[in-house]
Design a protein around this motif. Structure first.
Motif, PDB file in Angstrom:
ATOM      1  N   MET A   1       7.340   4.933  50.398  1.00 29.42           N
ATOM      2  CA  MET A   1       8.058   3.416  50.630  1.00 29.42           C
ATOM      3  C   MET A   1       8.316   3.205  51.585  1.00 29.42           C
ATOM      4  O   MET A   1       8.257   1.610  50.958  1.00 29.42           O
ATOM      5  CB  MET A   1       9.845   4.715  50.553  1.00 29.42           C
ATOM      6  N   SER A   3       5.200   1.910  53.165  1.00 28.94           N
ATOM      7  CA  SER A   3       4.023   1.150  52.851  1.00 28.94           C
ATOM      8  C   SER A   3       4.352   0.074  51.066  1.00 28.94           C
ATOM      9  O   SER A   3       3.633  -0.945  51.110  1.00 28.94           O
ATOM     10  CB  SER A   3       3.301   2.122  51.280  1.00 28.94           C
ATOM     11  N   LEU A   4       5.432   0.727  50.667  1.00 32.17           N
ATOM     12  CA  LEU A   4       6.329  -0.783  49.067  1.00 32.17           C
ATOM     13  C   LEU A   4       6.202  -2.040  49.567  1.00 32.17           C
ATOM     14  O   LEU A   4       6.732  -2.769  49.289  1.00 32.17           O
ATOM     15  CB  LEU A   4       7.517   0.534  48.678  1.00 32.17           C
ATOM     16  N   ILE A   7       4.111  -4.101  51.211  1.00 29.48           N
ATOM     17  CA  ILE A   7       3.459  -5.138  50.295  1.00 29.48           C
ATOM     18  C   ILE A   7       4.578  -5.719  48.958  1.00 29.48           C
ATOM     19  O   ILE A   7       4.327  -7.092  49.030  1.00 29.48           O
ATOM     20  CB  ILE A   7       2.751  -4.105  48.535  1.00 29.48           C
ATOM     21  N   ILE A   8       5.690  -5.197  49.256  1.00 28.60           N
ATOM     22  CA  ILE A   8       6.534  -6.123  48.771  1.00 28.60           C
ATOM     23  C   ILE A   8       7.207  -7.953  49.893  1.00 28.60           C
ATOM     24  O   ILE A   8       7.191  -8.565  49.244  1.00 28.60           O
ATOM     25  CB  ILE A   8       8.191  -5.144  48.407  1.00 28.60           C
ATOM     26  N   LEU A  11       4.896 -10.574  49.136  1.00 27.20           N
ATOM     27  CA  LEU A  11       5.481 -11.143  47.469  1.00 27.20           C
ATOM     28  C   LEU A  11       6.506 -11.824  48.077  1.00 27.20           C
ATOM     29  O   LEU A  11       6.298 -12.823  47.288  1.00 27.20           O
ATOM     30  CB  LEU A  11       5.297  -9.897  47.015  1.00 27.20           C
ATOM     31  N   ILE A  14       5.607 -15.418  49.868  1.00 24.79           N
ATOM     32  CA  ILE A  14       4.718 -15.756  48.551  1.00 24.79           C
ATOM     33  C   ILE A  14       5.466 -16.545  46.980  1.00 24.79           C
ATOM     34  O   ILE A  14       5.693 -18.041  47.409  1.00 24.79           O
ATOM     35  CB  ILE A  14       3.817 -15.897  47.508  1.00 24.79           C
ATOM     36  N   PHE A  15       6.638 -16.020  46.152  1.00 18.08           N
ATOM     37  CA  PHE A  15       7.011 -16.652  45.619  1.00 18.08           C
ATOM     38  C   PHE A  15       8.474 -17.180  46.613  1.00 18.08           C
ATOM     39  O   PHE A  15       8.750 -18.639  45.418  1.00 18.08           O
ATOM     40  CB  PHE A  15       7.919 -15.526  45.041  1.00 18.08           C
ATOM     41  N   MET A  18       6.429 -20.404  47.583  1.00 19.69           N
ATOM     42  CA  MET A  18       6.336 -21.088  45.126  1.00 19.69           C
ATOM     43  C   MET A  18       8.063 -22.284  44.865  1.00 19.69           C
ATOM     44  O   MET A  18       7.385 -23.388  44.420  1.00 19.69           O
ATOM     45  CB  MET A  18       5.883 -19.939  44.671  1.00 19.69           C
ATOM     46  N   ILE A  33       5.316 -34.012  38.573  1.00 16.50           N
ATOM     47  CA  ILE A  33       3.829 -32.548  37.904  1.00 16.50           C
ATOM     48  C   ILE A  33       3.329 -32.359  39.198  1.00 16.50           C
ATOM     49  O   ILE A  33       2.491 -33.877  40.147  1.00 16.50           O
ATOM     50  CB  ILE A  33       3.122 -33.345  36.864  1.00 16.50           C
ATOM     51  N   PHE A  34       2.781 -31.799  39.621  1.00 16.97           N
ATOM     52  CA  PHE A  34       1.797 -30.986  40.494  1.00 16.97           C
ATOM     53  C   PHE A  34       0.660 -30.079  39.652  1.00 16.97           C
ATOM     54  O   PHE A  34       0.985 -28.937  39.333  1.00 16.97           O
ATOM     55  CB  PHE A  34       2.359 -30.211  41.487  1.00 16.97           C
ATOM     56  N   ASP A  35      -0.359 -30.627  39.744  1.00 14.39           N
ATOM     57  CA  ASP A  35      -1.754 -29.788  39.038  1.00 14.39           C
ATOM     58  C   ASP A  35      -3.136 -30.746  39.483  1.00 14.39           C
ATOM     59  O   ASP A  35      -3.221 -31.135  38.959  1.00 14.39           O
ATOM     60  CB  ASP A  35      -1.239 -29.658  37.271  1.00 14.39           C
ATOM     61  N   ASP A  36      -3.853 -29.412  40.391  1.00 17.35           N
ATOM     62  CA  ASP A  36      -4.879 -29.998  41.016  1.00 17.35           C
ATOM     63  C   ASP A  36      -6.094 -30.005  39.269  1.00 17.35           C
ATOM     64  O   ASP A  36      -6.779 -30.721  39.828  1.00 17.35           O
ATOM     65  CB  ASP A  36      -5.452 -29.660  42.032  1.00 17.35           C
ATOM     66  N   ASN A  37      -5.853 -29.092  38.533  1.00 15.36           N
ATOM     67  CA  ASN A  37      -7.021 -28.387  37.813  1.00 15.36           C
ATOM     68  C   ASN A  37      -7.106 -29.365  35.973  1.00 15.36           C
ATOM     69  O   ASN A  37      -5.877 -29.094  35.592  1.00 15.36           O
ATOM     70  CB  ASN A  37      -7.156 -27.292  37.637  1.00 15.36           C
TER      71      ASN A  37
ATOM     72  N   MET B   1       1.805   6.578  43.619  1.00 18.93           N
ATOM     73  CA  MET B   1       1.810   5.375  44.855  1.00 18.93           C
ATOM     74  C   MET B   1       0.409   4.308  43.984  1.00 18.93           C
ATOM     75  O   MET B   1       1.011   2.509  44.430  1.00 18.93           O
ATOM     76  CB  MET B   1       2.152   5.542  46.560  1.00 18.93           C
ATOM     77  N   LEU B  12       1.115 -10.403  41.380  1.00 19.81           N
ATOM     78  CA  LEU B  12       1.369 -11.447  42.300  1.00 19.81           C
ATOM     79  C   LEU B  12      -0.070 -12.198  42.017  1.00 19.81           C
ATOM     80  O   LEU B  12      -0.172 -13.240  41.724  1.00 19.81           O
ATOM     81  CB  LEU B  12       0.230 -10.413  43.775  1.00 19.81           C
ATOM     82  N   LEU B  24       3.492 -28.416  33.064  1.00 26.30           N
ATOM     83  CA  LEU B  24       3.027 -29.231  32.227  1.00 26.30           C
ATOM     84  C   LEU B  24       3.555 -28.863  30.436  1.00 26.30           C
ATOM     85  O   LEU B  24       3.368 -29.109  29.333  1.00 26.30           O
ATOM     86  CB  LEU B  24       1.691 -29.657  32.066  1.00 26.30           C
ATOM     87  N   SER B  75       6.946 -39.735  34.731  1.00 25.57           N
ATOM     88  CA  SER B  75       6.414 -38.524  35.625  1.00 25.57           C
ATOM     89  C   SER B  75       5.647 -39.481  36.134  1.00 25.57           C
ATOM     90  O   SER B  75       5.178 -40.466  36.363  1.00 25.57           O
ATOM     91  CB  SER B  75       5.104 -37.610  35.451  1.00 25.57           C
ATOM     92  N   THR B 161      -6.567 -36.452  41.836  1.00 27.68           N
ATOM     93  CA  THR B 161      -6.174 -35.439  41.229  1.00 27.68           C
ATOM     94  C   THR B 161      -5.436 -35.526  40.014  1.00 27.68           C
ATOM     95  O   THR B 161      -4.652 -34.420  39.898  1.00 27.68           O
ATOM     96  CB  THR B 161      -6.392 -33.835  41.868  1.00 27.68           C
ATOM     97  N   ARG B 162      -3.935 -35.836  40.585  1.00 18.83           N
ATOM     98  CA  ARG B 162      -2.633 -36.182  40.405  1.00 18.83           C
ATOM     99  C   ARG B 162      -2.894 -37.608  39.158  1.00 18.83           C
ATOM    100  O   ARG B 162      -2.345 -38.262  39.321  1.00 18.83           O
ATOM    101  CB  ARG B 162      -1.316 -36.194  41.217  1.00 18.83           C
ATOM    102  N   LYS B 164      -1.888 -36.723  35.445  1.00 20.03           N
ATOM    103  CA  LYS B 164      -2.150 -36.287  34.730  1.00 20.03           C
ATOM    104  C   LYS B 164       0.186 -36.012  34.145  1.00 20.03           C
ATOM    105  O   LYS B 164       0.364 -35.350  35.375  1.00 20.03           O
ATOM    106  CB  LYS B 164      -2.078 -35.659  33.398  1.00 20.03           C
TER     107      LYS B 164
END
Lengths: 299, 181
Positions: A1, A3-4, A7-8, A11, A14-15, A18, A33-37, B1, B12, B24, B75, B161-162, B164
């Motif tokens: 437990m 170790s769970l 990991i959590i 996580l 990170i969320f 985000m 809008i944020f998007d680099d790709n 486990m 993740l 988007l 935007s 890069t921003r 769009k």
């Protein structure tokens, strides 16, 4: 437990981070809008594009519901026909047709018919992979409709917009094109059948004549997706109708004085009017019935 | 486990991908727009993905018998460096030609920046009212400045890069008022 939890914990962190990033409202409105790709496919897709917009069936029926046009259930596509639609094209076109029928019955506040058509639309939505549109919120509103907490028309038009948005978001342009086409065809079919006799200048006749503008948009919209066989077949089916609409004259008229009470309004369309003769009306009524029946019979 | 650990690692890896892939979703942005009574939402509204340095056209059929109210949203990534033109397809006349933003940003001078309406006592987003004397088509032409243009115009540092975002054409309508005595 333990170790769970090990990991959590990261996580959750990170969320959480985000969440902070996505809530950062550094811009001056919520569309930030944020998007680099940016991949090449995306750039090609959104490069200088023309969007041809088509009114929904509800938008067309809103003009007739206040008038003295009567309710005719028999002209609609019976819900039992759903079993005839096996292939994707017929499912999507008839999804549009049933959506228009739903808008029609709900604009006349026919509760039972609305429930029947809504159920058919939901069944077809399952089969064409858009059932996600009917989320709990929408289903709840539909279930409570009898309590008059919501108007029938509002719920059905909201479901139509949700479907359009869903298909656009999931980039299913070809499906959307067929659904929109089916919806428009049925709307015009219904309106032509509600007119007993041609009366020049009547609201309903003018509404049909004005569809010349929509046909032009619809054909351009379909043309953007003509690489798809189902769309190309639909374009071919609509060619005669397009010709009929192209034959409608545009009469130049003297622009009227701005007779609106609000001087801030911009007056457009004041210099020309679309004219449909009785012969053209008869030809239109005949052709739209041919196209519509071909779709509903799936022949 | 071990299986559980593997599942969590998969989560993740994939959840952020899903979240950013949806970042988007322009069509869903229309949900954020609420019509202002007595106007109703009109389904000719459209929110589309756009790039800096590109031109977009929206062709809208407007039907006689309705009053239309059109407003625009973009935007912030575009820094309001956008030109909006509306042409009446029927006559070929240009009926609106405005930048996204002006320094003064008073009512009617730009298409994007909110202004303070003294009458209403609140900030209002610019909107433009149209009355089709006969059914017609209007073409909305939207030119989004390229990053270089935007930089030279505003001296703002826009990361390359921003580039769009979403542009929303929000259409509302109501039954046209009957004029007469």
């Amino acid at each position: 437990m333990d170790s769970l939890f090990k990991i959590i914990k990261p996580l959750v962190f990170i969320f959480f981070m985000m969440g902070i990033v996505s809530c950062d409202n550094s811009g001056n409105n919520s569309d930030d809008i944020f998007d680099d790709n940016l991949d090449e496919g995306f750039i090609k897709e959104v490069e200088s594009q023309t969007y041809y917009l088509i009114p929904s069936p509800e938008g067309l029926f809103s003009f007739i519901k206040d008038g003295d046009l009567k309710y005719l259930k028999d002209i609609l596509n019976p819900t039992e026909n759903i079993d005839k639609y096996i292939d994707t094209r017929s499912k999507e076109l008839n999804f549009g047709i049933y959506s228009a029928d739903l808008a029609y019955v709900s604009s006349f506040n026919k509760y039972q018919e609305s429930v029947d058509y809504l159920s058919t639309v939901r069944t077809l939505s399952d089969e064409i992979g858009i059932s996600a549109v009917f989320d709990e919120n929408l289903i709840g509103r539909i279930d409570n409709i009898i309590d008059d907490q919501d108007s029938l028309l509002k719920v059905t038009s909201d479901s139509y917009f949700s479907i359009v948005r869903y298909l656009e978001s999931s980039n299913r342009k070809k499906s959307l094109a067929l659904i929109v086409t089916g919806g428009w065809i049925e709307s015009i079919y219904v309106v032509t059948n509600l007119i007993d006799a041609y009366k020049p200048g009547s609201d309903a006749v003018q509404l049909l004549a004005d569809q010349k503008l929509v046909v032009s948009n619809l054909m351009s919209y379909l043309d953007q997706n003509k690489s798809d066989d189902n769309i190309q077949r639909t374009i071919n089916d609509l060619k005669n109708l397009q010709k009929i609409y192209e034959s409608f004259e545009i009469e130049k008229i003297e622009p009227e004085e701005n007779n609106t009470s609000d001087s801030d309004k911009i007056v457009v369309g004041g210099s020309a009017k679309i004219i449909m003769t009785e012969e053209q009306f008869i030809a239109l009524k005949k052709e739209i019935a041919v196209i519509r029946n071909k779709i509903t019979k799936n022949s | 486990m071990k299986i559980l650990k593997f599942k969590i690692i998969l989560l993740l890896l994939f959840i952020p991908v899903t979240i950013f892939a949806q970042s988007l979703d322009c069509p869903s942005r229309l949900k954020m727009r609420r019509p202002t009574p007595p106007f109703n939402f009109n389904d000719l509204s459209k929110s589309a993905q756009c790039l800096t340095g590109k031109k977009y056209e929206f062709v809208l059929p407007l039907t006689k018998g309705k009053d239309y109210r059109i407003s625009f949203y973009a935007s912030p990534v575009f820094n309001n460096e956008i030109k909006f033109r509306i042409v009446d397809v029927n006559s070929g006349d240009k009926v609106l030609d405005l930048p996204g933003e002006t320094e003064a940003s008073n009512k009617g001078e730009c298409a994007l920046r909110a202004y303070y309406d003294n009458k209403l006592g609140k900030l209002v987003h610019p909107h433009f009212d149209f009355y089709p004397a006969n059914s017609t088509q209007i073409k909305i032409i939207i030119e989004v400045a390229s990053i270089e243009q935007a930089e030279s115009n505003s001296n703002l540092n826009v990361p390359e890069t921003r580039n769009k975002g979403c542009i929303t054409v929000f259409v509302q309508d109501r039954k046209a008022e009957d004029i007469g005595f």
